[in-house]
Design a protein around this motif. Structure first.
Motif, PDB file in Angstrom:
ATOM      1  N   LEU A  14       0.822  -1.207   0.000  1.00 42.79           N
ATOM      2  CA  LEU A  14       0.000   0.000   0.000  1.00 42.79           C
ATOM      3  C   LEU A  14       0.858   1.260   0.000  1.00 42.79           C
ATOM      4  CD1 LEU A  14      -2.898  -0.740   2.517  1.00 42.79           C
ATOM      5  CD2 LEU A  14      -2.850  -1.045   0.034  1.00 42.79           C
ATOM      6  N   THR A  15       0.411   2.251  -0.756  1.00 47.85           N
ATOM      7  CA  THR A  15       1.022   3.573  -0.672  1.00 47.85           C
ATOM      8  C   THR A  15       0.360   4.335   0.477  1.00 47.85           C
ATOM      9  OG1 THR A  15      -0.590   4.589  -2.164  1.00 47.85           O
ATOM     10  CG2 THR A  15       1.352   3.535  -3.170  1.00 47.85           C
ATOM     11  N   GLU A  16       0.974   5.406   0.894  1.00 44.73           N
ATOM     12  CA  GLU A  16       0.378   6.225   1.939  1.00 44.73           C
ATOM     13  C   GLU A  16      -0.940   6.836   1.458  1.00 44.73           C
ATOM     14  OE1 GLU A  16       1.170   6.511   5.143  1.00 44.73           O
ATOM     15  OE2 GLU A  16       2.597   4.924   4.639  1.00 44.73           O
ATOM     16  N   ARG A  51      -6.340  -4.524   6.063  1.00 46.26           N
ATOM     17  CA  ARG A  51      -7.256  -4.574   7.218  1.00 46.26           C
ATOM     18  C   ARG A  51      -6.931  -3.520   8.260  1.00 46.26           C
ATOM     19  NH1 ARG A  51      -7.297 -11.043   6.849  1.00 46.26           N
ATOM     20  NH2 ARG A  51      -9.306 -11.256   5.778  1.00 46.26           N
ATOM     21  N   GLU A  52      -5.674  -3.181   8.379  1.00 44.56           N
ATOM     22  CA  GLU A  52      -5.291  -2.149   9.343  1.00 44.56           C
ATOM     23  C   GLU A  52      -5.933  -0.818   9.011  1.00 44.56           C
ATOM     24  OE1 GLU A  52      -1.068  -1.985   9.389  1.00 44.56           O
ATOM     25  OE2 GLU A  52      -0.833  -3.873  10.508  1.00 44.56           O
ATOM     26  N   THR A  53      -6.157  -0.537   7.735  1.00 45.08           N
ATOM     27  CA  THR A  53      -6.764   0.745   7.360  1.00 45.08           C
ATOM     28  C   THR A  53      -8.195   0.858   7.856  1.00 45.08           C
ATOM     29  OG1 THR A  53      -7.594  -0.019   5.197  1.00 45.08           O
ATOM     30  CG2 THR A  53      -5.339   0.841   5.273  1.00 45.08           C
ATOM     31  N   LEU A  54      -8.836  -0.275   8.116  1.00 42.35           N
ATOM     32  CA  LEU A  54     -10.213  -0.289   8.604  1.00 42.35           C
ATOM     33  C   LEU A  54     -10.298  -0.574  10.098  1.00 42.35           C
ATOM     34  CD1 LEU A  54     -11.945  -2.354   5.759  1.00 42.35           C
ATOM     35  CD2 LEU A  54     -11.646   0.132   5.922  1.00 42.35           C
ATOM     36  N   GLY A  55      -9.190  -0.980  10.675  1.00 41.77           N
ATOM     37  CA  GLY A  55      -9.222  -1.377  12.081  1.00 41.77           C
ATOM     38  C   GLY A  55     -10.062  -2.618  12.306  1.00 41.77           C
ATOM     39  N   ASP A  56     -10.070  -3.503  11.319  1.00 36.15           N
ATOM     40  CA  ASP A  56     -10.897  -4.711  11.375  1.00 36.15           C
ATOM     41  C   ASP A  56     -10.052  -5.898  10.931  1.00 36.15           C
ATOM     42  OD1 ASP A  56     -12.705  -6.773  11.141  1.00 36.15           O
ATOM     43  OD2 ASP A  56     -14.100  -5.704   9.832  1.00 36.15           O
TER      44      ASP A  56
END
Length: 216
Positions: A14-16, A51-56
């Motif tokens: 993933l890019t920022e 998944r970290e981007t969604l906190g799920d």
């Protein structure tokens, strides 16, 4: 609130910019394509980052891993699996053996996916090939017999579910289920899903069977 969207990403990490976009957009899940795949460790890192981007930690991560030429996970890191038509051909000679083989094949694919953290597979293909339609599906279809497609599709679904993977049936109403040729392709932009359902011949309609199994 999570949206009813499934997004892909551009590369193998993933890019920022992508991280920020997903965090803001809050999609339902993600889908991986061949461009996102290198090896096991890289895929695990990418799935985790998505998944970290969604906190799920259990957010849906989808892939098209059918077997045959539609396979995002390829040798040498993953074994090649047969296309659906191989099970249809086997079914014509040995029905029970074919059902067991389809189930076991799905379990093996489910294992490949689950060890990467992927939890949804866009399979089985339940298209019913018909004369005059575009032949794009090819060996992705089990065969032309509706009852056989149902049984092999169900075996595949059971193998996936019992392997911890959610299967997604496709394609509804049918992938390119219109006449082949340039004129038909020009017309596709004017077709709707409702048109596709109307185009299904009565002989290919799929009512519920006596055993309660859905024939779609």
């Amino acid at each position: 609130m999570r949206t009813r969207a499934v997004y892909g990403c551009a590369g193998t990490a993933l890019t920022e910019e992508e991280r920020g976009f997903y965090a803001d957009a809050q999609p339902w899940g993600f889908i991986l394509f061949g461009r996102n795949i290198v090896d096991r460790d890289q895929v695990r890192r990418l799935v985790s980052a998505l998944r970290e981007t969604l906190g799920d930690a259990s957010a849906p991560v989808l892939i098209d891993q059918e077997g045959g030429h539609v396979a995002r996970l390829k040798p040498p890191y993953w074994k090649a699996r047969p296309a659906a038509a191989a099970f249809g051909a086997l079914h014509a000679a040995a029905a029970q053996t074919a059902l067991e083989a389809a189930y076991l094949n799905a379990r093996l694919m489910a294992h490949d996916l689950s060890e990467l953290g992927i939890n949804v597979d866009c399979t089985p293909v339940l298209d019913v090939p018909v004369d005059g339609a575009d032949a794009v599906i090819g060996d992705r279809a089990f065969c032309r017999d509706v009852t056989t497609i149902i049984d092999l599709g169900r075996a595949t679904i059971e193998g996936m579910i019992e392997g911890g993977i959610l299967p997604v049936m496709k394609h509804i109403p049918g992938h390119r289920r219109f006449a082949s040729g340039a004129a038909a392709r020009r017309d596709v932009g004017r077709r709707t899903a409702r048109d596709g359902f109307r185009a299904v011949p009565q002989s290919q309609s799929l009512p519920a069977r006596d055993d309660g199994a859905c024939r779609l």
